[in-house]
Design an enzyme around this catalytic site. Structure first.
Site, mmCIF file in Angstrom:
data_model
loop_
_atom_site.group_PDB
_atom_site.id
_atom_site.type_symbol
_atom_site.label_atom_id
_atom_site.label_comp_id
_atom_site.label_asym_id
_atom_site.label_seq_id
_atom_site.Cartn_x
_atom_site.Cartn_y
_atom_site.Cartn_z
ATOM 1 N N HIS A 90 34.469 -8.462 -53.547
ATOM 2 C CA HIS A 90 35.724 -8.416 -54.319
ATOM 3 C C HIS A 90 36.872 -8.009 -53.409
ATOM 4 O O HIS A 90 37.093 -6.826 -53.156
ATOM 5 C CB HIS A 90 35.594 -7.429 -55.491
ATOM 6 C CG HIS A 90 36.745 -7.498 -56.463
ATOM 7 N ND1 HIS A 90 36.562 -7.389 -57.839
ATOM 8 C CD2 HIS A 90 38.079 -7.661 -56.291
ATOM 9 C CE1 HIS A 90 37.743 -7.474 -58.451
ATOM 10 N NE2 HIS A 90 38.679 -7.638 -57.519
ATOM 11 N N LYS A 218 37.322 -16.533 -61.561
ATOM 12 C CA LYS A 218 37.593 -15.136 -61.922
ATOM 13 C C LYS A 218 38.352 -15.135 -63.233
ATOM 14 O O LYS A 218 39.351 -15.838 -63.386
ATOM 15 C CB LYS A 218 38.456 -14.492 -60.824
ATOM 16 C CG LYS A 218 39.149 -13.186 -61.222
ATOM 17 C CD LYS A 218 38.373 -11.989 -60.769
ATOM 18 C CE LYS A 218 39.029 -10.656 -61.116
ATOM 19 N NZ LYS A 218 40.119 -10.281 -60.224
ATOM 20 N N ASP A 351 37.667 -4.422 -54.119
ATOM 21 C CA ASP A 351 39.042 -4.709 -54.540
ATOM 22 C C ASP A 351 40.036 -4.437 -53.400
ATOM 23 O O ASP A 351 41.158 -3.988 -53.634
ATOM 24 C CB ASP A 351 39.413 -3.896 -55.785
ATOM 25 C CG ASP A 351 40.397 -4.627 -56.686
ATOM 26 O OD1 ASP A 351 40.862 -5.729 -56.323
ATOM 27 O OD2 ASP A 351 40.729 -4.093 -57.770
HETATM 28 N N1 ARG Z 1 42.583 -4.449 -59.818
HETATM 29 C C1 ARG Z 1 42.178 -3.325 -60.609
HETATM 30 C C2 ARG Z 1 43.067 -3.230 -61.814
HETATM 31 O O1 ARG Z 1 44.242 -3.428 -61.683
HETATM 32 C C3 ARG Z 1 42.254 -2.072 -59.806
HETATM 33 C C4 ARG Z 1 41.569 -0.901 -60.379
HETATM 34 C C5 ARG Z 1 41.578 0.230 -59.420
HETATM 35 N N2 ARG Z 1 41.067 1.449 -59.924
HETATM 36 C C6 ARG Z 1 39.789 1.750 -60.039
HETATM 37 N N3 ARG Z 1 39.494 2.926 -60.457
HETATM 38 N N4 ARG Z 1 38.874 0.915 -59.791
HETATM 39 O O2 ARG Z 1 42.601 -2.950 -62.870
#
Ligand code: ARG
Length: 457
Positions: A90, A218, A351
Protein backbone atom coordinates in the site's frame (compact mmCIF):
# COMPACT_ATOMS: atom_id res chain seq x y z
CA UNK A 1 15.16 15.92 -48.84
CA UNK A 2 16.72 12.51 -48.60
CA UNK A 3 17.82 11.09 -51.95
CA UNK A 4 16.73 7.68 -53.09
CA UNK A 5 20.33 6.59 -52.84
CA UNK A 6 20.84 7.60 -49.25
CA UNK A 7 17.48 6.09 -48.40
CA UNK A 8 18.58 2.80 -49.92
CA UNK A 9 21.91 2.93 -48.08
CA UNK A 10 20.06 3.77 -44.88
CA UNK A 11 17.70 0.86 -45.33
CA UNK A 12 20.61 -1.47 -46.07
CA UNK A 13 22.27 -0.34 -42.88
CA UNK A 14 19.08 -0.88 -40.94
CA UNK A 15 18.75 -4.35 -42.35
CA UNK A 16 22.35 -5.10 -41.45
CA UNK A 17 21.71 -3.98 -37.90
CA UNK A 18 18.60 -6.07 -37.71
CA UNK A 19 20.46 -9.28 -38.48
CA UNK A 20 20.44 -11.05 -35.15
CA UNK A 21 23.90 -11.25 -33.71
CA UNK A 22 24.82 -14.13 -31.46
CA UNK A 23 22.83 -13.40 -28.28
CA UNK A 24 25.09 -12.17 -25.52
CA UNK A 25 24.87 -14.67 -22.70
CA UNK A 26 22.99 -13.38 -19.67
CA UNK A 27 25.46 -12.23 -17.03
CA UNK A 28 25.99 -14.75 -14.28
CA UNK A 29 26.45 -13.60 -10.72
CA UNK A 30 27.27 -15.56 -7.61
CA UNK A 31 26.13 -14.06 -4.31
CA UNK A 32 27.63 -15.39 -1.11
CA UNK A 33 25.25 -14.79 1.80
CA UNK A 34 26.55 -14.98 5.37
CA UNK A 35 22.97 -15.68 6.36
CA UNK A 36 19.93 -16.08 4.13
CA UNK A 37 16.29 -15.63 5.09
CA UNK A 38 14.57 -16.73 1.92
CA UNK A 39 11.19 -15.13 2.66
CA UNK A 40 9.54 -18.35 3.78
CA UNK A 41 9.83 -20.44 6.94
CA UNK A 42 11.00 -19.46 10.39
CA UNK A 43 14.77 -19.34 10.28
CA UNK A 44 17.73 -18.14 8.28
CA UNK A 45 20.42 -20.44 6.95
CA UNK A 46 24.12 -19.71 7.30
CA UNK A 47 26.65 -19.59 4.45
CA UNK A 48 24.44 -19.81 1.41
CA UNK A 49 25.29 -19.37 -2.23
CA UNK A 50 22.89 -17.84 -4.76
CA UNK A 51 23.47 -18.11 -8.50
CA UNK A 52 21.78 -15.40 -10.57
CA UNK A 53 21.50 -15.69 -14.33
CA UNK A 54 20.27 -12.57 -16.05
CA UNK A 55 17.36 -11.25 -14.04
CA UNK A 56 16.41 -14.53 -12.36
CA UNK A 57 17.64 -16.73 -9.56
CA UNK A 58 19.12 -19.91 -10.95
CA UNK A 59 20.21 -21.86 -7.85
CA UNK A 60 20.28 -21.48 -4.08
CA UNK A 61 21.90 -23.68 -1.45
CA UNK A 62 24.71 -24.16 1.07
CA UNK A 63 27.81 -22.38 -0.22
CA UNK A 64 29.73 -25.64 0.09
CA UNK A 65 27.40 -27.27 -2.42
CA UNK A 66 26.76 -24.46 -4.89
CA UNK A 67 29.78 -24.14 -7.11
CA UNK A 68 30.61 -20.75 -8.52
CA UNK A 69 29.81 -20.94 -12.25
CA UNK A 70 32.71 -20.23 -14.53
CA UNK A 71 33.04 -16.58 -15.36
CA UNK A 72 30.53 -15.57 -12.70
CA UNK A 73 31.04 -12.30 -10.89
CA UNK A 74 31.17 -12.84 -7.17
CA UNK A 75 29.35 -10.58 -4.75
CA UNK A 76 30.53 -11.13 -1.23
CA UNK A 77 27.69 -10.55 1.21
CA UNK A 78 29.16 -12.96 3.75
CA UNK A 79 29.05 -10.42 6.56
CA UNK A 80 25.34 -9.73 6.06
CA UNK A 81 21.88 -11.25 6.13
CA UNK A 82 20.40 -11.55 2.65
CA UNK A 83 16.63 -11.46 2.11
CA UNK A 84 14.24 -11.19 -0.82
CA UNK A 85 13.50 -7.62 -1.88
CA UNK A 86 10.74 -6.26 0.34
CA UNK A 87 7.16 -5.64 -0.81
CA UNK A 88 4.88 -2.82 0.35
CA UNK A 89 1.26 -3.55 -0.57
CA UNK A 90 0.00 0.00 0.00
CA UNK A 91 1.84 3.04 -1.29
CA UNK A 92 1.02 6.33 -2.98
CA UNK A 93 4.21 7.08 -4.89
CA UNK A 94 2.74 10.29 -6.30
CA UNK A 95 2.11 11.73 -2.84
CA UNK A 96 4.41 13.81 -0.68
CA UNK A 97 4.13 13.77 3.06
CA UNK A 98 5.65 17.16 3.75
CA UNK A 99 2.65 19.45 3.49
CA UNK A 100 -1.01 18.54 3.85
CA UNK A 101 -2.30 22.11 3.71
CA UNK A 102 -5.64 21.97 1.92
CA UNK A 103 -4.66 24.74 -0.43
CA UNK A 104 -2.36 22.27 -2.19
CA UNK A 105 -5.42 20.52 -3.54
CA UNK A 106 -6.00 23.58 -5.69
CA UNK A 107 -2.41 24.34 -6.52
CA UNK A 108 -1.03 21.00 -7.59
CA UNK A 109 -1.35 19.80 -11.13
CA UNK A 110 -0.98 16.18 -12.22
CA UNK A 111 2.65 17.01 -13.08
CA UNK A 112 3.41 17.64 -9.43
CA UNK A 113 2.52 14.11 -8.52
CA UNK A 114 4.52 12.82 -11.48
CA UNK A 115 7.62 14.62 -10.19
CA UNK A 116 7.03 13.31 -6.70
CA UNK A 117 6.62 9.79 -8.04
CA UNK A 118 9.98 9.83 -9.82
CA UNK A 119 11.73 10.84 -6.61
CA UNK A 120 9.69 8.54 -4.40
CA UNK A 121 10.09 5.49 -6.62
CA UNK A 122 13.85 5.75 -6.23
CA UNK A 123 13.67 6.34 -2.47
CA UNK A 124 11.49 3.26 -2.15
CA UNK A 125 13.92 1.10 -4.10
CA UNK A 126 16.88 2.58 -2.20
CA UNK A 127 15.19 1.41 1.00
CA UNK A 128 15.04 -2.19 -0.24
CA UNK A 129 11.43 -2.29 -1.42
CA UNK A 130 11.70 -3.89 -4.85
CA UNK A 131 7.92 -4.29 -5.37
CA UNK A 132 5.03 -2.08 -4.35
CA UNK A 133 1.30 -2.07 -4.89
CA UNK A 134 0.45 1.57 -5.52
CA UNK A 135 -3.11 2.15 -4.35
CA UNK A 136 -4.40 5.46 -5.54
CA UNK A 137 -3.04 8.19 -7.77
CA UNK A 138 -4.23 10.49 -10.50
CA UNK A 139 -5.36 8.70 -13.65
CA UNK A 140 -3.19 6.84 -14.65
CA UNK A 141 0.04 7.94 -13.06
CA UNK A 142 0.87 4.59 -11.43
CA UNK A 143 0.33 2.77 -14.72
CA UNK A 144 2.68 5.16 -16.55
CA UNK A 145 5.21 4.94 -13.74
CA UNK A 146 5.11 1.14 -13.86
CA UNK A 147 5.87 1.28 -17.58
CA UNK A 148 8.67 3.85 -17.27
CA UNK A 149 10.34 1.74 -14.58
CA UNK A 150 9.88 -1.48 -16.55
CA UNK A 151 11.48 0.18 -19.57
CA UNK A 152 14.47 1.09 -17.40
CA UNK A 153 13.89 4.79 -17.98
CA UNK A 154 13.78 5.62 -14.28
CA UNK A 155 14.79 3.56 -11.26
CA UNK A 156 12.08 2.23 -9.01
CA UNK A 157 10.35 -0.85 -7.67
CA UNK A 158 8.16 -3.19 -9.66
CA UNK A 159 4.70 -1.67 -9.49
CA UNK A 160 1.29 -3.27 -9.17
CA UNK A 161 -0.75 -0.25 -10.18
CA UNK A 162 -4.24 0.89 -9.30
CA UNK A 163 -6.01 3.91 -10.71
CA UNK A 164 -7.56 6.55 -8.49
CA UNK A 165 -9.39 5.05 -5.52
CA UNK A 166 -13.04 4.70 -6.48
CA UNK A 167 -15.29 6.74 -4.21
CA UNK A 168 -18.98 7.46 -3.89
CA UNK A 169 -20.12 11.09 -4.13
CA UNK A 170 -19.09 12.77 -0.90
CA UNK A 171 -16.87 9.81 -0.03
CA UNK A 172 -13.23 9.49 0.96
CA UNK A 173 -11.98 10.14 -2.58
CA UNK A 174 -14.23 13.08 -3.35
CA UNK A 175 -13.54 16.76 -2.74
CA UNK A 176 -16.00 17.64 0.01
CA UNK A 177 -17.32 20.58 1.99
CA UNK A 178 -16.50 23.32 -0.50
CA UNK A 179 -19.04 25.34 -2.45
CA UNK A 180 -20.57 23.47 -5.40
CA UNK A 181 -18.59 25.60 -7.84
CA UNK A 182 -15.35 24.43 -6.24
CA UNK A 183 -16.54 20.86 -6.46
CA UNK A 184 -16.76 21.24 -10.22
CA UNK A 185 -13.10 22.19 -10.33
CA UNK A 186 -11.94 18.65 -9.82
CA UNK A 187 -10.24 17.52 -13.01
CA UNK A 188 -12.98 16.19 -15.24
CA UNK A 189 -10.98 13.09 -16.08
CA UNK A 190 -10.52 12.40 -12.39
CA UNK A 191 -14.24 12.53 -11.77
CA UNK A 192 -14.80 10.15 -14.66
CA UNK A 193 -12.49 7.52 -13.26
CA UNK A 194 -13.05 8.03 -9.59
CA UNK A 195 -16.55 9.02 -8.49
CA UNK A 196 -19.36 6.51 -9.00
CA UNK A 197 -22.85 6.04 -7.60
CA UNK A 198 -25.02 3.02 -8.20
CA UNK A 199 -24.05 -0.34 -9.64
CA UNK A 200 -23.99 0.86 -13.26
CA UNK A 201 -21.54 3.67 -12.60
CA UNK A 202 -19.37 1.48 -10.41
CA UNK A 203 -19.26 -1.17 -13.13
CA UNK A 204 -18.35 1.49 -15.69
CA UNK A 205 -15.54 2.98 -13.62
CA UNK A 206 -14.01 -0.42 -12.90
CA UNK A 207 -14.11 -1.32 -16.60
CA UNK A 208 -12.72 2.07 -17.61
CA UNK A 209 -9.81 1.79 -15.18
CA UNK A 210 -8.98 -1.66 -16.46
CA UNK A 211 -9.18 -0.38 -20.03
CA UNK A 212 -6.40 2.06 -19.16
CA UNK A 213 -4.13 -0.57 -17.69
CA UNK A 214 -4.58 -0.90 -13.93
CA UNK A 215 -3.51 -4.15 -12.27
CA UNK A 216 -5.73 -3.79 -9.23
CA UNK A 217 -8.91 -1.95 -8.22
CA UNK A 218 -8.95 0.26 -5.13
CA UNK A 219 -12.34 1.18 -3.70
CA UNK A 220 -13.20 3.23 -0.64
CA UNK A 221 -15.68 1.38 1.59
CA UNK A 222 -15.58 3.80 4.51
CA UNK A 223 -14.67 7.36 5.35
CA UNK A 224 -11.08 8.34 5.97
CA UNK A 225 -8.63 10.48 7.87
CA UNK A 226 -6.96 12.62 5.20
CA UNK A 227 -10.22 13.88 3.69
CA UNK A 228 -13.03 16.22 4.66
CA UNK A 229 -16.51 15.49 5.90
CA UNK A 230 -16.34 11.70 5.90
CA UNK A 231 -16.05 10.09 9.34
CA UNK A 232 -13.69 7.08 9.23
CA UNK A 233 -16.32 4.99 10.97
CA UNK A 234 -19.04 5.55 8.36
CA UNK A 235 -19.59 2.93 5.65
CA UNK A 236 -19.40 4.03 2.00
CA UNK A 237 -21.02 2.35 -0.98
CA UNK A 238 -23.83 -0.16 -0.62
CA UNK A 239 -23.02 -3.86 -0.52
CA UNK A 240 -24.53 -4.13 -4.01
CA UNK A 241 -22.14 -1.50 -5.35
CA UNK A 242 -19.19 -3.25 -3.73
CA UNK A 243 -20.31 -6.61 -5.12
CA UNK A 244 -20.44 -5.29 -8.66
CA UNK A 245 -16.95 -3.81 -8.32
CA UNK A 246 -15.60 -7.16 -7.14
CA UNK A 247 -17.45 -9.13 -9.82
CA UNK A 248 -16.21 -6.94 -12.65
CA UNK A 249 -12.65 -6.80 -11.35
CA UNK A 250 -12.41 -10.53 -10.75
CA UNK A 251 -13.95 -11.34 -14.10
CA UNK A 252 -11.15 -9.30 -15.68
CA UNK A 253 -8.46 -10.90 -13.51
CA UNK A 254 -7.93 -7.99 -11.12
CA UNK A 255 -7.99 -8.07 -7.34
CA UNK A 256 -9.81 -5.53 -5.23
CA UNK A 257 -8.33 -3.60 -2.31
CA UNK A 258 -10.90 -1.87 -0.10
CA UNK A 259 -10.03 1.13 2.02
CA UNK A 260 -12.06 0.60 5.20
CA UNK A 261 -11.56 1.95 8.71
CA UNK A 262 -15.12 1.51 10.01
CA UNK A 263 -16.51 -1.78 11.32
CA UNK A 264 -19.53 -1.81 9.00
CA UNK A 265 -17.55 -0.72 5.94
CA UNK A 266 -15.12 -3.56 6.61
CA UNK A 267 -17.91 -6.14 6.89
CA UNK A 268 -19.64 -4.85 3.77
CA UNK A 269 -16.43 -5.08 1.76
CA UNK A 270 -15.51 -8.51 3.10
CA UNK A 271 -18.94 -9.93 2.36
CA UNK A 272 -18.77 -8.42 -1.14
CA UNK A 273 -15.62 -10.48 -1.69
CA UNK A 274 -12.79 -7.94 -1.77
CA UNK A 275 -9.30 -9.40 -1.54
CA UNK A 276 -7.84 -7.09 1.06
CA UNK A 277 -8.97 -4.64 3.68
CA UNK A 278 -6.73 -1.58 3.88
CA UNK A 279 -6.42 0.02 7.36
CA UNK A 280 -9.04 -2.11 9.19
CA UNK A 281 -8.82 0.33 12.09
CA UNK A 282 -12.19 -0.06 13.81
CA UNK A 283 -12.81 -3.72 13.02
CA UNK A 284 -15.05 -5.63 15.44
CA UNK A 285 -15.15 -9.33 16.37
CA UNK A 286 -17.73 -10.06 13.71
CA UNK A 287 -15.50 -8.43 11.11
CA UNK A 288 -12.49 -10.45 12.25
CA UNK A 289 -14.53 -13.65 11.95
CA UNK A 290 -15.72 -12.62 8.48
CA UNK A 291 -12.16 -11.94 7.31
CA UNK A 292 -11.07 -15.37 8.47
CA UNK A 293 -14.08 -17.06 6.87
CA UNK A 294 -13.51 -15.29 3.55
CA UNK A 295 -9.71 -15.52 3.63
CA UNK A 296 -9.50 -11.72 3.27
CA UNK A 297 -6.09 -10.12 3.77
CA UNK A 298 -5.49 -7.30 6.23
CA UNK A 299 -3.11 -4.55 5.12
CA UNK A 300 -2.88 -2.27 8.13
CA UNK A 301 -0.74 0.88 8.07
CA UNK A 302 0.09 0.97 11.76
CA UNK A 303 3.19 3.17 11.54
CA UNK A 304 1.35 6.21 10.15
CA UNK A 305 -0.03 7.46 13.44
CA UNK A 306 3.48 8.20 14.80
CA UNK A 307 4.26 10.45 11.87
CA UNK A 308 0.89 12.18 11.52
CA UNK A 309 0.46 13.10 15.16
CA UNK A 310 4.17 13.56 15.84
CA UNK A 311 4.58 16.07 13.01
CA UNK A 312 1.02 17.45 12.73
CA UNK A 313 2.11 21.07 13.00
CA UNK A 314 5.06 21.07 10.64
CA UNK A 315 3.18 19.14 7.96
CA UNK A 316 0.15 21.44 8.24
CA UNK A 317 -2.24 18.61 8.98
CA UNK A 318 -5.78 20.07 9.00
CA UNK A 319 -7.53 19.97 12.38
CA UNK A 320 -10.21 17.64 11.03
CA UNK A 321 -7.55 15.07 10.10
CA UNK A 322 -5.80 15.45 13.46
CA UNK A 323 -9.10 14.72 15.22
CA UNK A 324 -9.83 11.72 13.02
CA UNK A 325 -6.30 10.36 13.46
CA UNK A 326 -6.73 10.55 17.24
CA UNK A 327 -9.92 8.55 16.80
CA UNK A 328 -8.38 5.68 14.80
CA UNK A 329 -4.59 5.62 15.31
CA UNK A 330 -4.15 3.74 18.60
CA UNK A 331 -7.26 1.57 18.31
CA UNK A 332 -6.06 0.47 14.86
CA UNK A 333 -2.91 -0.94 16.47
CA UNK A 334 -4.86 -2.75 19.16
CA UNK A 335 -7.21 -4.19 16.56
CA UNK A 336 -4.24 -5.24 14.45
CA UNK A 337 -3.04 -7.26 17.47
CA UNK A 338 -6.51 -8.84 17.76
CA UNK A 339 -6.49 -9.77 14.09
CA UNK A 340 -3.02 -11.30 14.41
CA UNK A 341 -4.14 -13.34 17.40
CA UNK A 342 -7.27 -14.53 15.61
CA UNK A 343 -5.21 -15.64 12.59
CA UNK A 344 -6.25 -13.08 9.97
CA UNK A 345 -3.88 -13.15 6.96
CA UNK A 346 -1.53 -10.17 7.21
CA UNK A 347 0.29 -8.48 4.31
CA UNK A 348 2.68 -5.57 4.82
CA UNK A 349 1.40 -2.21 3.62
CA UNK A 350 2.17 1.22 4.98
CA UNK A 351 0.27 3.93 3.05
CA UNK A 352 3.63 5.53 2.19
CA UNK A 353 2.98 9.06 1.01
CA UNK A 354 1.10 9.81 4.20
CA UNK A 355 4.55 9.52 5.85
CA UNK A 356 7.77 10.00 3.80
CA UNK A 357 8.63 7.35 1.22
CA UNK A 358 11.75 5.37 2.08
CA UNK A 359 10.77 5.02 5.74
CA UNK A 360 8.56 2.04 4.89
CA UNK A 361 10.55 -0.39 7.05
CA UNK A 362 9.76 1.59 10.20
CA UNK A 363 6.48 -0.30 10.33
CA UNK A 364 8.20 -3.63 11.08
CA UNK A 365 8.93 -2.65 14.68
CA UNK A 366 5.26 -1.83 15.27
CA UNK A 367 4.09 -5.07 13.70
CA UNK A 368 6.34 -6.95 16.11
CA UNK A 369 5.23 -4.82 19.06
CA UNK A 370 1.61 -5.62 18.18
CA UNK A 371 1.91 -9.36 17.93
CA UNK A 372 3.85 -10.70 14.96
CA UNK A 373 7.11 -12.57 15.37
CA UNK A 374 9.97 -11.00 13.40
CA UNK A 375 9.78 -13.91 10.92
CA UNK A 376 6.04 -13.33 10.44
CA UNK A 377 6.57 -9.60 9.98
CA UNK A 378 9.23 -10.21 7.34
CA UNK A 379 7.13 -12.85 5.58
CA UNK A 380 4.24 -10.34 5.51
CA UNK A 381 6.53 -8.17 3.35
CA UNK A 382 7.93 -11.02 1.25
CA UNK A 383 6.25 -14.36 0.52
CA UNK A 384 2.89 -13.41 2.07
CA UNK A 385 2.73 -10.08 0.24
CA UNK A 386 3.56 -11.90 -3.00
CA UNK A 387 0.60 -14.19 -2.35
CA UNK A 388 -1.78 -11.25 -1.99
CA UNK A 389 -0.34 -9.79 -5.20
CA UNK A 390 -0.70 -13.12 -7.00
CA UNK A 391 3.00 -13.03 -7.85
CA UNK A 392 4.40 -15.81 -5.70
CA UNK A 393 6.18 -17.28 -8.69
CA UNK A 394 7.88 -13.94 -9.45
CA UNK A 395 8.81 -12.16 -6.22
CA UNK A 396 8.85 -12.51 -2.44
CA UNK A 397 11.21 -15.45 -1.99
CA UNK A 398 14.76 -16.45 -2.81
CA UNK A 399 13.95 -19.52 -4.84
CA UNK A 400 15.14 -20.60 -8.31
CA UNK A 401 12.99 -19.06 -11.04
CA UNK A 402 12.08 -15.90 -9.13
CA UNK A 403 13.41 -12.46 -10.04
CA UNK A 404 16.79 -11.86 -8.45
CA UNK A 405 15.45 -9.16 -6.15
CA UNK A 406 17.78 -9.32 -3.17
CA UNK A 407 18.62 -7.07 -0.25
CA UNK A 408 21.24 -7.30 2.46
CA UNK A 409 21.38 -5.91 5.97
CA UNK A 410 24.07 -6.06 8.60
CA UNK A 411 22.75 -7.77 11.71
CA UNK A 412 20.01 -10.31 12.15
CA UNK A 413 16.48 -9.11 11.33
CA UNK A 414 15.05 -12.22 12.99
CA UNK A 415 16.42 -10.88 16.29
CA UNK A 416 15.87 -7.20 15.61
CA UNK A 417 13.56 -6.15 12.76
CA UNK A 418 14.75 -2.56 12.95
CA UNK A 419 17.92 -3.53 11.07
CA UNK A 420 15.63 -3.53 8.01
CA UNK A 421 15.49 0.26 8.34
CA UNK A 422 19.08 0.37 7.07
CA UNK A 423 19.35 -1.75 3.97
CA UNK A 424 22.96 -1.88 2.80
CA UNK A 425 22.57 -3.52 -0.59
CA UNK A 426 19.75 -3.68 -3.14
CA UNK A 427 19.63 -5.83 -6.26
CA UNK A 428 16.60 -5.76 -8.54
CA UNK A 429 16.25 -8.23 -11.37
CA UNK A 430 19.91 -9.24 -11.13
CA UNK A 431 21.21 -5.66 -11.30
CA UNK A 432 22.77 -3.91 -8.35
CA UNK A 433 20.78 -0.80 -7.62
CA UNK A 434 22.88 0.36 -4.70
CA UNK A 435 25.45 -0.91 -2.25
CA UNK A 436 27.04 0.52 0.89
CA UNK A 437 29.25 -2.51 1.17
CA UNK A 438 32.82 -1.92 0.19
CA UNK A 439 35.53 -4.10 -1.29
CA UNK A 440 33.50 -6.45 -3.41
CA UNK A 441 34.15 -7.37 -6.97
CA UNK A 442 30.57 -6.60 -7.83
CA UNK A 443 30.36 -2.93 -8.63
CA UNK A 444 30.52 -3.30 -12.38
CA UNK A 445 29.81 -6.95 -12.49
CA UNK A 446 26.10 -7.38 -12.36
CA UNK A 447 25.26 -4.84 -15.01
CA UNK A 448 24.55 -1.93 -12.69
CA UNK A 449 21.82 0.45 -13.74
CA UNK A 450 23.04 3.84 -14.98
CA UNK A 451 25.17 5.70 -12.46
CA UNK A 452 23.19 7.25 -9.67
CA UNK A 453 23.55 8.72 -6.26
CA UNK A 454 23.25 6.21 -3.51
CA UNK A 455 22.79 8.59 -0.63
CA UNK A 456 19.28 9.73 -1.31
CA UNK A 457 17.45 8.02 1.55
N1 ARG B 1 -5.12 7.21 3.85
C1 ARG B 1 -5.63 6.98 5.17
C2 ARG B 1 -6.86 7.82 5.37
O1 ARG B 1 -6.87 8.94 4.95
C3 ARG B 1 -4.60 7.32 6.19
C4 ARG B 1 -4.86 6.84 7.55
C5 ARG B 1 -3.69 7.10 8.43
N2 ARG B 1 -3.89 6.79 9.80
C6 ARG B 1 -3.83 5.59 10.33
N3 ARG B 1 -3.97 5.49 11.60
N4 ARG B 1 -3.69 4.55 9.63
O2 ARG B 1 -7.79 7.36 5.95
Amino acid sequence: MMSIKSLTVGMALLTACAIPSVEAAAPVVYVRAGRLFDGTGETAKNNQGIVVEGERIKAVGPAAEITIPEGAKVIDLSSTTVLPGLIDCHTHLGSRADNFDEVNKFKRTPFTSGFAAVVNARKTLDAGFTTVRDLGSRPFMAVDLREAINEGFIPGPRIVASGPAISMTGGHGDLNKYSPSVHMMMYPEERDFQIADGVDQVRHVVRAQIKYGVDVIKINASGGVMSRGDPPGSPQFSVDELIVAVKEAHALGRKVAAHAHGALGIKNAVSAGVDSIEHGSLIDDEGIRAMIDHGTWLVSDIYNDDYLLGRAKEIHLPQESIDKEREVGQVQRENFAKCVKAGVKIAFGTDAGVYPHGDNAKQFALMVRYGLTPAQAIRSATSRAAELLDRSNQVGSVVPGRYADLIAVTGDPLQDVTVLENVAFVMKGGRIHRSDLTATSHSESAGPEPKRRTDSR
